[in-house]
Design a protein around this motif. Structure first.
Motif, PDB file in Angstrom:
ATOM      1  N   ARG A 209       0.835  -1.197   0.000  1.00  0.00           N
ATOM      2  CA  ARG A 209       0.000   0.000   0.000  1.00  0.00           C
ATOM      3  C   ARG A 209       0.875   1.254   0.000  1.00  0.00           C
ATOM      4  NH1 ARG A 209      -5.117   0.253   0.541  1.00  0.00           N
ATOM      5  NH2 ARG A 209      -5.166  -1.934   1.223  1.00  0.00           N
ATOM      6  N   THR A 242      -9.518   5.126  -4.245  1.00  0.00           N
ATOM      7  CA  THR A 242      -8.705   6.329  -4.060  1.00  0.00           C
ATOM      8  C   THR A 242      -8.820   6.816  -2.619  1.00  0.00           C
ATOM      9  OG1 THR A 242      -8.940   6.996  -6.365  1.00  0.00           O
ATOM     10  CG2 THR A 242      -8.417   8.734  -4.779  1.00  0.00           C
ATOM     11  N   ASP A 243      -7.656   7.082  -2.007  1.00  0.00           N
ATOM     12  CA  ASP A 243      -7.641   7.539  -0.611  1.00  0.00           C
ATOM     13  C   ASP A 243      -6.992   8.915  -0.536  1.00  0.00           C
ATOM     14  OD1 ASP A 243      -4.958   6.944  -0.994  1.00  0.00           O
ATOM     15  OD2 ASP A 243      -4.993   5.111   0.216  1.00  0.00           O
ATOM     16  N   ASP A 244      -6.239   9.155   0.514  1.00  0.00           N
ATOM     17  CA  ASP A 244      -5.654  10.481   0.729  1.00  0.00           C
ATOM     18  C   ASP A 244      -4.220  10.593   0.227  1.00  0.00           C
ATOM     19  OD1 ASP A 244      -7.919  11.650   2.045  1.00  0.00           O
ATOM     20  OD2 ASP A 244      -7.439  10.417   3.799  1.00  0.00           O
ATOM     21  N   LYS A 250      -9.866  12.026  -3.673  1.00  0.00           N
ATOM     22  CA  LYS A 250     -11.009  11.149  -3.404  1.00  0.00           C
ATOM     23  C   LYS A 250     -12.329  11.911  -3.430  1.00  0.00           C
ATOM     24  CE  LYS A 250     -10.945  11.137   1.688  1.00  0.00           C
ATOM     25  NZ  LYS A 250     -10.724  10.269   2.871  1.00  0.00           N
TER      26      LYS A 250
END
Length: 429
Positions: A209, A242-244, A250
């Motif tokens: 990740r 999609t994250d930060d 996002k």
């Protein structure tokens, strides 16, 4: 709400030959192009960059096939999510409208072509996609789609009431077929494409990740739990997950959760009356209704919930009722033996987007339910874009800055609760 159990095998995974998972990244490495995300968009982007001669690394946060690309229904469709070719041209202008219509018209051929190029067994069936209409309004809309795509040069056919009803196995007013489309086992395609691009020289790291992204002296540096990748160009292909990693990204998309379900294998005499010729089908109800057979003759469909409590039992019952009401040859509610869920991304205009986030950093995707074929076509263009083979002006869609969705948290909740309203509209149609 959007969490899915990606470790428990579902139908597509059960019917796919197991793939050896690539190792997680350890240590610090450098590459020319880094792709973040191992779904269809990311895999195709990595292939496009590799075919252009670049060194490529791809990072996947979980395992290949664990997200939407490996868990969707598997319809491979060369048609826009809701718009007609003329509406796309009006939205984008003549140049980009023509480019994007051309890309969409050939997207299914690109997807099936990748299976042929790399010898991928994804249980692929390219026997067309049918969109039948159930009301006068949807009939007129379907006819518009057919007529415009035919004028554009796509291989499409119009079916009258009797013909479309015979082919689908249910009563409709009319409908049209896109001949180059079809259906696949999407998990098999995802892991097969991952194996193929690894053979082409792309370095894949799974269970890796991305935690932080920083500007570096020679491009960008992405940090993971046990290492980092420095790259001249970075492609973010994270879509619904999609994250930060990049601030605000996002908020440009709405994740939506859907489920898939499948019957036990149907008897040959029933299959001879439903989806004749083995096409893919999705009709024009407001609530989701789509169908095709898997490799063993199961009828695969899906839908969504407004609320997700007791989702497995409720989902199986909902699909069984819907199939019984749609296909009379079933003789009642079929036994639903498979159920699984997943999350995909939509945007208010239902059109894919390409964002240049910064020099050397791009994002693309957001297919609003038309991602299987289009992601493989657009993804390869994104890979060429990252290597400089395509400029921003050359791309099939306008390249813009981020387009955040107003009142994003509210929009996410509203979009995921719309299905009760859609069902009501269907009942009143």
């Amino acid at each position: 709400m959007f969490e899915v159990d990606w470790k428990t095998p579902h139908l597509w995974r059960k019917t796919t030959v197991a793939r050896k998972t690539s190792p997680a990244l350890t240590g610090d490495i450098e590459t020319e192009v880094l792709v973040v995300g191992g779904g269809f968009t990311g895999l195709a982007s990595a292939l496009g960059a590799r075919d252009s001669g670049a060194g490529v690394v791809l990072l996947e946060g979980n395992e290949i096939g664990s997200a939407a690309s490996g868990r969707n229904n598997g319809l491979v469709i060369s048609h826009h999510s809701k718009a007609s070719p003329s509406e796309l041209e009006k939205a984008y202008g003549k140049i980009h409208g023509d480019r994007f219509n051309t890309l969409v018209a050939g997207a299914a051929d690109v997807a099936f072509g990748l299976m042929q190029r790399f010898g991928i067994n994804a249980h692929q069936v390219q026997q067309g996609w049918i969109q039948p209409a159930h009301t006068e309004a949807t009939h007129a809309r379907a006819r518009q789609f057919h007529d415009e795509w035919r004028a554009f040069g796509a291989h499409v056919s119009w079916f009258d009431r009797d013909e479309v009803s015979r082919r689908v196995g249910s009563r409709y007013l009319g409908g049209w077929m896109v001949h180059n489309s079809g259906h696949i086992n999407p998990f098999a395609m995802t892991v097969g494409l991952a194996d193929a691009i690894e053979r082409e020289g792309v370095h894949i790291f799974e269970n890796t990740r991305c935690l932080r992204l920083e500007k570096a002296e020679r491009g960008w540096r992405v940090y993971t739990a046990a290492g980092s990748v420095t790259a001249r160009e970075v492609v973010l292909a994270t879509n619904a997950l999609t994250d930060d990693l990049w601030p605000g990204l996002k908020r440009t998309l709405i994740p939506m959760k859907v489920f898939q379900a499948a019957t036990e294998p149907l008897a040959d005499d029933i299959k001879a009356q439903i989806l004749v010729g083995n096409p893919a089908v999705s009709d024009m109800h407001n609530d989701l209704r789509y169908f095709h057979y898997d490799c063993d003759g199961r009828l695969v469909s899906g839908a969504t919930h407004t609320f997700w409590h007791d989702e497995d039992r409720r989902g199986r019952a909902k699909v069984a009722r819907m199939l019984a009401g749609t296909f009379k040859p079933l003789g009642g509610e079929p036994r639903i033996t498979e159920y699984w869920s997943g999350t995909f991304a939509v945007v208010p205009d239902l059109k894919p987007h390409l964002y240049r986030l910064a020099p050397g950093l791009v994002f693309g995707g957001l297919y609003s339910g038309r991602g299987v074929a289009l992601s493989m076509a657009l993804g390869q263009e994104m890979g060429r874009w990252a290597t400089g083979r395509r400029t921003d002006a050359d791309m099939p869609l306008p390249v813009t800055s981020m387009q955040p969705i107003a009142f994003h948290p509210v929009a996410v909740q509203v979009a995921n609760r719309m299905h009760a309203w859609n069902r009501l509209k269907d009942r009143r149609a």
